[in-house]
Write a protein that holds these residues in place. Structure first.
Motif, PDB file in Angstrom:
ATOM      1  N   SER A 247       0.816  -1.216   0.000  1.00  0.00           N
ATOM      2  CA  SER A 247       0.000   0.000   0.000  1.00  0.00           C
ATOM      3  C   SER A 247       0.850   1.267   0.000  1.00  0.00           C
ATOM      4  CB  SER A 247      -0.910   0.018   1.231  1.00  0.00           C
ATOM      5  OG  SER A 247      -0.155   0.173   2.420  1.00  0.00           O
ATOM      6  N   ALA A 248       2.144   1.147   0.237  1.00  0.00           N
ATOM      7  CA  ALA A 248       3.012   2.323   0.349  1.00  0.00           C
ATOM      8  C   ALA A 248       3.188   3.003  -1.001  1.00  0.00           C
ATOM      9  CB  ALA A 248       4.370   1.919   0.912  1.00  0.00           C
ATOM     10  N   ASP A 249       3.279   4.317  -0.974  1.00  0.00           N
ATOM     11  CA  ASP A 249       3.560   5.106  -2.171  1.00  0.00           C
ATOM     12  C   ASP A 249       5.078   5.167  -2.337  1.00  0.00           C
ATOM     13  OD1 ASP A 249       4.151   7.181  -3.974  1.00  0.00           O
ATOM     14  OD2 ASP A 249       2.319   8.267  -3.475  1.00  0.00           O
ATOM     15  N   PRO A 250       5.638   4.540  -3.365  1.00  0.00           N
ATOM     16  CA  PRO A 250       7.100   4.486  -3.506  1.00  0.00           C
ATOM     17  C   PRO A 250       7.742   5.868  -3.652  1.00  0.00           C
ATOM     18  CG  PRO A 250       6.010   3.640  -5.470  1.00  0.00           C
ATOM     19  CD  PRO A 250       4.954   3.800  -4.437  1.00  0.00           C
ATOM     20  N   GLU A 251       7.004   6.835  -4.212  1.00  0.00           N
ATOM     21  CA  GLU A 251       7.561   8.181  -4.354  1.00  0.00           C
ATOM     22  C   GLU A 251       7.744   8.833  -2.982  1.00  0.00           C
ATOM     23  OE1 GLU A 251       7.004  12.163  -7.143  1.00  0.00           O
ATOM     24  OE2 GLU A 251       5.418  10.659  -7.035  1.00  0.00           O
ATOM     25  N   ILE A 252       6.763   8.626  -2.089  1.00  0.00           N
ATOM     26  CA  ILE A 252       6.853   9.160  -0.733  1.00  0.00           C
ATOM     27  C   ILE A 252       8.003   8.492   0.018  1.00  0.00           C
ATOM     28  CG2 ILE A 252       5.694   9.093   1.519  1.00  0.00           C
ATOM     29  CD1 ILE A 252       3.110   9.827   0.100  1.00  0.00           C
ATOM     30  N   VAL A 253       8.122   7.182  -0.146  1.00  0.00           N
ATOM     31  CA  VAL A 253       9.217   6.457   0.508  1.00  0.00           C
ATOM     32  C   VAL A 253      10.563   7.007   0.030  1.00  0.00           C
ATOM     33  CG1 VAL A 253      10.358   4.222   0.782  1.00  0.00           C
ATOM     34  CG2 VAL A 253       7.850   4.373   0.840  1.00  0.00           C
ATOM     35  N   ALA A 254      10.687   7.239  -1.259  1.00  0.00           N
ATOM     36  CA  ALA A 254      11.944   7.739  -1.827  1.00  0.00           C
ATOM     37  C   ALA A 254      12.286   9.123  -1.285  1.00  0.00           C
ATOM     38  CB  ALA A 254      11.855   7.771  -3.354  1.00  0.00           C
ATOM     39  N   GLU A 331       9.524   4.776  10.205  1.00  0.00           N
ATOM     40  CA  GLU A 331       8.231   5.047   9.579  1.00  0.00           C
ATOM     41  C   GLU A 331       7.536   3.725   9.268  1.00  0.00           C
ATOM     42  OE1 GLU A 331       9.288   9.263   7.288  1.00  0.00           O
ATOM     43  OE2 GLU A 331       8.579   7.547   6.131  1.00  0.00           O
ATOM     44  N   LEU A 332       6.251   3.653   9.582  1.00  0.00           N
ATOM     45  CA  LEU A 332       5.433   2.492   9.234  1.00  0.00           C
ATOM     46  C   LEU A 332       4.488   2.892   8.104  1.00  0.00           C
ATOM     47  CD1 LEU A 332       4.486   0.991  12.738  1.00  0.00           C
ATOM     48  CD2 LEU A 332       6.382   0.367  11.228  1.00  0.00           C
ATOM     49  N   CYS A 333       4.925   2.664   6.879  1.00  0.00           N
ATOM     50  CA  CYS A 333       4.107   2.980   5.696  1.00  0.00           C
ATOM     51  C   CYS A 333       3.360   1.715   5.275  1.00  0.00           C
ATOM     52  CB  CYS A 333       4.992   3.511   4.569  1.00  0.00           C
ATOM     53  SG  CYS A 333       5.742   5.099   4.934  1.00  0.00           S
ATOM     54  N   ILE A 334       2.424   1.318   6.126  1.00  0.00           N
ATOM     55  CA  ILE A 334       1.687   0.068   5.917  1.00  0.00           C
ATOM     56  C   ILE A 334       0.209   0.302   6.214  1.00  0.00           C
ATOM     57  CG2 ILE A 334       3.673  -1.382   6.497  1.00  0.00           C
ATOM     58  CD1 ILE A 334       2.515  -1.713   9.303  1.00  0.00           C
ATOM     59  N   ARG A 335      -0.626  -0.632   5.779  1.00  0.00           N
ATOM     60  CA  ARG A 335      -2.048  -0.580   6.129  1.00  0.00           C
ATOM     61  C   ARG A 335      -2.200  -0.764   7.638  1.00  0.00           C
ATOM     62  NH1 ARG A 335      -1.884  -4.306   1.973  1.00  0.00           N
ATOM     63  NH2 ARG A 335      -2.626  -3.575  -0.068  1.00  0.00           N
ATOM     64  N   ASN A 336      -3.081   0.004   8.231  1.00  0.00           N
ATOM     65  CA  ASN A 336      -3.389  -0.133   9.664  1.00  0.00           C
ATOM     66  C   ASN A 336      -2.137  -0.184  10.538  1.00  0.00           C
ATOM     67  OD1 ASN A 336      -6.186  -0.423   8.922  1.00  0.00           O
ATOM     68  ND2 ASN A 336      -5.787  -2.592   8.479  1.00  0.00           N
ATOM     69  N   PRO A 337      -1.308   0.845  10.478  1.00  0.00           N
ATOM     70  CA  PRO A 337      -0.029   0.804  11.207  1.00  0.00           C
ATOM     71  C   PRO A 337      -0.197   0.664  12.721  1.00  0.00           C
ATOM     72  CG  PRO A 337      -0.495   3.032  10.402  1.00  0.00           C
ATOM     73  CD  PRO A 337      -1.484   2.122   9.752  1.00  0.00           C
ATOM     74  N   PHE A 338      -1.308   1.157  13.265  1.00  0.00           N
ATOM     75  CA  PHE A 338      -1.498   1.060  14.723  1.00  0.00           C
ATOM     76  C   PHE A 338      -1.629  -0.393  15.181  1.00  0.00           C
ATOM     77  CE2 PHE A 338      -2.389   5.561  14.381  1.00  0.00           C
ATOM     78  CZ  PHE A 338      -1.909   6.063  15.574  1.00  0.00           C
ATOM     79  N   GLU A 339      -2.035  -1.266  14.286  1.00  0.00           N
ATOM     80  CA  GLU A 339      -2.135  -2.685  14.636  1.00  0.00           C
ATOM     81  C   GLU A 339      -0.760  -3.298  14.919  1.00  0.00           C
ATOM     82  OE1 GLU A 339      -4.234  -4.889  11.707  1.00  0.00           O
ATOM     83  OE2 GLU A 339      -6.154  -3.847  12.014  1.00  0.00           O
ATOM     84  N   LYS A 340       0.271  -2.729  14.313  1.00  0.00           N
ATOM     85  CA  LYS A 340       1.625  -3.273  14.475  1.00  0.00           C
ATOM     86  C   LYS A 340       2.472  -2.458  15.456  1.00  0.00           C
ATOM     87  CE  LYS A 340       0.716  -6.315  11.289  1.00  0.00           C
ATOM     88  NZ  LYS A 340       0.489  -7.733  11.659  1.00  0.00           N
ATOM     89  N   LEU A 341       1.933  -1.354  15.949  1.00  0.00           N
ATOM     90  CA  LEU A 341       2.714  -0.438  16.773  1.00  0.00           C
ATOM     91  C   LEU A 341       3.360  -1.133  17.969  1.00  0.00           C
ATOM     92  CD1 LEU A 341       3.647   2.377  17.688  1.00  0.00           C
ATOM     93  CD2 LEU A 341       1.380   2.710  18.720  1.00  0.00           C
ATOM     94  N   PHE A 342       2.607  -1.958  18.669  1.00  0.00           N
ATOM     95  CA  PHE A 342       3.105  -2.522  19.919  1.00  0.00           C
ATOM     96  C   PHE A 342       4.051  -3.716  19.715  1.00  0.00           C
ATOM     97  CE2 PHE A 342      -0.853  -0.312  20.914  1.00  0.00           C
ATOM     98  CZ  PHE A 342      -0.362   0.586  21.852  1.00  0.00           C
ATOM     99  N   ILE A 350       8.577   6.728  16.345  1.00  0.00           N
ATOM    100  CA  ILE A 350       7.825   5.962  15.350  1.00  0.00           C
ATOM    101  C   ILE A 350       6.820   6.884  14.668  1.00  0.00           C
ATOM    102  CG2 ILE A 350       6.366   3.938  14.950  1.00  0.00           C
ATOM    103  CD1 ILE A 350       7.408   2.830  17.632  1.00  0.00           C
ATOM    104  N   PHE A 351       6.774   6.833  13.358  1.00  0.00           N
ATOM    105  CA  PHE A 351       5.892   7.680  12.554  1.00  0.00           C
ATOM    106  C   PHE A 351       4.920   6.762  11.819  1.00  0.00           C
ATOM    107  CE2 PHE A 351       9.932   9.566  13.283  1.00  0.00           C
ATOM    108  CZ  PHE A 351       9.665  10.891  13.593  1.00  0.00           C
ATOM    109  N   LEU A 352       3.637   6.914  12.106  1.00  0.00           N
ATOM    110  CA  LEU A 352       2.646   5.957  11.627  1.00  0.00           C
ATOM    111  C   LEU A 352       1.825   6.514  10.471  1.00  0.00           C
ATOM    112  CD1 LEU A 352       2.822   5.621  15.010  1.00  0.00           C
ATOM    113  CD2 LEU A 352       1.421   3.667  14.409  1.00  0.00           C
ATOM    114  N   GLY A 353       1.808   5.781   9.375  1.00  0.00           N
ATOM    115  CA  GLY A 353       0.960   6.118   8.241  1.00  0.00           C
ATOM    116  C   GLY A 353       1.663   6.958   7.193  1.00  0.00           C
ATOM    117  N   GLY A 354       1.139   6.894   5.982  1.00  0.00           N
ATOM    118  CA  GLY A 354       1.755   7.567   4.844  1.00  0.00           C
ATOM    119  C   GLY A 354       1.719   9.073   4.917  1.00  0.00           C
ATOM    120  N   SER A 355       0.885   9.670   5.784  1.00  0.00           N
ATOM    121  CA  SER A 355       0.808  11.122   5.876  1.00  0.00           C
ATOM    122  C   SER A 355       1.633  11.668   7.039  1.00  0.00           C
ATOM    123  CB  SER A 355      -0.649  11.561   6.030  1.00  0.00           C
ATOM    124  OG  SER A 355      -1.224  11.004   7.204  1.00  0.00           O
ATOM    125  N   THR A 356       2.546  10.847   7.574  1.00  0.00           N
ATOM    126  CA  THR A 356       3.375  11.277   8.708  1.00  0.00           C
ATOM    127  C   THR A 356       4.848  11.171   8.357  1.00  0.00           C
ATOM    128  OG1 THR A 356       1.679  10.283  10.138  1.00  0.00           O
ATOM    129  CG2 THR A 356       3.679  11.072  11.204  1.00  0.00           C
TER     130      THR A 356
END
Length: 433
Positions: A247-254, A331-342, A350-356
């Protein structure tokens, strides 16, 4: 220059790569330490005279002790030089950082047990903190805020700032310090400023803790004074790790990898994903984006030397890699990042989601951006309110409790060969009886 990142499909190979990159990051050369021992001795023995001498030697600036301190007019001019929107941004950021850190403050507590023992903890801030703010070509107002505001939230009575002299001091840095409530700002930089803060001179007051970034000489000086005063940490090169799924946007990751690489040639950027497609696309985009950046020479060297991608079998395995990596930024650029936070055990922030993007944490989110690097997030925490609080144990024993535990005290004191320890209890009991 051709952009290339090191790709790994084997965790073991990546660990060896990382070990090589981090090896010796916090080593300090004997040559530098010997040079700094002389400077330290001079500052301790000669005080302000030594500061003037080394300021002329290293900063090429004639500066008498009466001119170390930035005066009221200079501070007022710095604040007044801000445009209305610039001051608003700085003040709102200070407020947000203070709001976050004020929630961390601990309270003094006492506990009474039924058998006559009172124990507790006295919480108090350190009395005086020194902040080092680098000079040079760059401007670091965010560094002032992220170091000063947590100290203020902890209740530190006095914050002192030092920064290298120049023909024209940075107005954003000085204004940020004034708006943070820092009264004493000194035009002294380099290792001599660290030694002045640690031991005091006629003009610069001795502090209890020194925080803030600096070059290898400043970092070495901080290491040398640790124990005489406290310090925040010895920081290595900046790091980012990014966990991605499809689900990650490769341009944002870059662009996020580029934003880390532009710090310096030693910065480490790591992409961790179970998607080979993401790795390929990010690599292609990096090659197109880097060349438009003003600091592209630095970015190219950083990426070519230190950037890597790790291909895993699942998000869970990606998290395992991160927990071993213990990065400064994650950075967690994944679906439902809060599910994996712990599941994350080791990271500075830790920065959660593609808009962070990580830049949110650098500047405006609230938590201090002073974070552990080089894998030290395994055992270090970010700079925060707790960094400026001292905890003192409180103990009060009734005669009843002392009598009940006298044999236990005698047991330990006998084993350890410290007879008077046991007698300090038995004598009290005999005296009172």
């Amino acid at each position: 220059m051709r952009i290339r990142i090191s790709n790994f499909s084997n965790k073991g190979n990546f660990k060896e790569f990382l070990k090589e990159k981090r090896l010796g990051q916090l080593d300090f050369s004997d040559k530098i330490q010997q040079e700094l021992k002389i400077i330290r001795s001079d500052v301790i023995a000669k005080g302000d005279e030594a500061l003037s001498f080394y300021t002329k030697k290293f900063d090429k600036t004639e500066l008498k002790p009466e001119n170390f301190l930035i005066d009221r007019e200079e501070k007022a001019n710095a604040v007044n030089s801000l445009k209305k929107n610039e001051r608003k941004i700085i003040e709102e950021t200070i407020e947000r950082v203070y709001e976050y850190h004020s929630k961390q403050k601990l309270q003094t507590w006492l506990s009474h047990s039924a058998d006559g023992l009172i124990t507790g903890q006295l919480i108090a801030p350190v009395q005086r903190v020194g902040i080092y703010v680098p000079g040079g070509k760059a401007s670091y107002p965010s560094s002032v805020i992220m170091n000063a505001v947590p100290a203020s939230a902890a209740g530190v009575k006095e914050v002192v700032m030092v920064t290298p002299p120049s023909d024209k001091l940075d107005n954003f840095v000085i204004a940020s310090a004034v708006l943070c409530g820092i009264e004493n700002i000194f035009k002294i930089g380099g290792p001599q400023a660290i030694f002045a803060l640690a031991y005091g001179t006629e003009t610069i007051m001795r502090v209890d803790k020194i925080v803030g970034p600096g070059n290898i000489y400043v970092a070495t000086a901080k290491k040398m004074v640790y124990g005489d005063v406290d310090i925040d940490m010895i920081a290595g090169p900046s790091e980012i790790a990014i966990i991605c799924d499809e689900s990650a946007d490769p341009e944002i990751v870059a662009i996020d990898m580029i934003s880390q690489a532009e710090h310096d040639e030693m910065a480490i950027s790591t992409l961790i994903t179970h998607s080979s497609d993401i790795i390929e696309r990010v690599g292609d985009i990096l090659r197109h984006l880097v060349h438009r950046e003003p600091r592209r020479d630095i970015i190219e060297k950083s990426i070519n030397s230190n950037a890597s991608s790790v291909l895993t079998d699942s998000i869970e395995e990606s998290i395992e890699v991160v927990n071993e990596l213990a990065p400064e930024h994650l950075e967690l650029c994944i679906r439902n990042p809060f599910e994996k936070l712990f599941l994350i055990k080791n990271a500075g922030a830790i920065f959660l989601g593609g808009s962070t993007p990580e830049a949110v944490g650098d500047y405006v989110a609230g938590p201090s951006h002073v974070l552990p690097t080089g894998g030290t997030a395994r055992f270090f925490s970010p700079l925060d309110t707790l960094s400026f609080l001292k905890r003192t144990s409180v103990i009060s024993s009734s005669l009843e409790f002392l009598t009940k535990k006298a044999e236990d005290i005698a047991f330990f004191s006998s084993i350890e060969g410290l007879n008077a320890h046991g007698e300090s209890a038995s004598y009290r009991i005999k005296k009172i009886k």
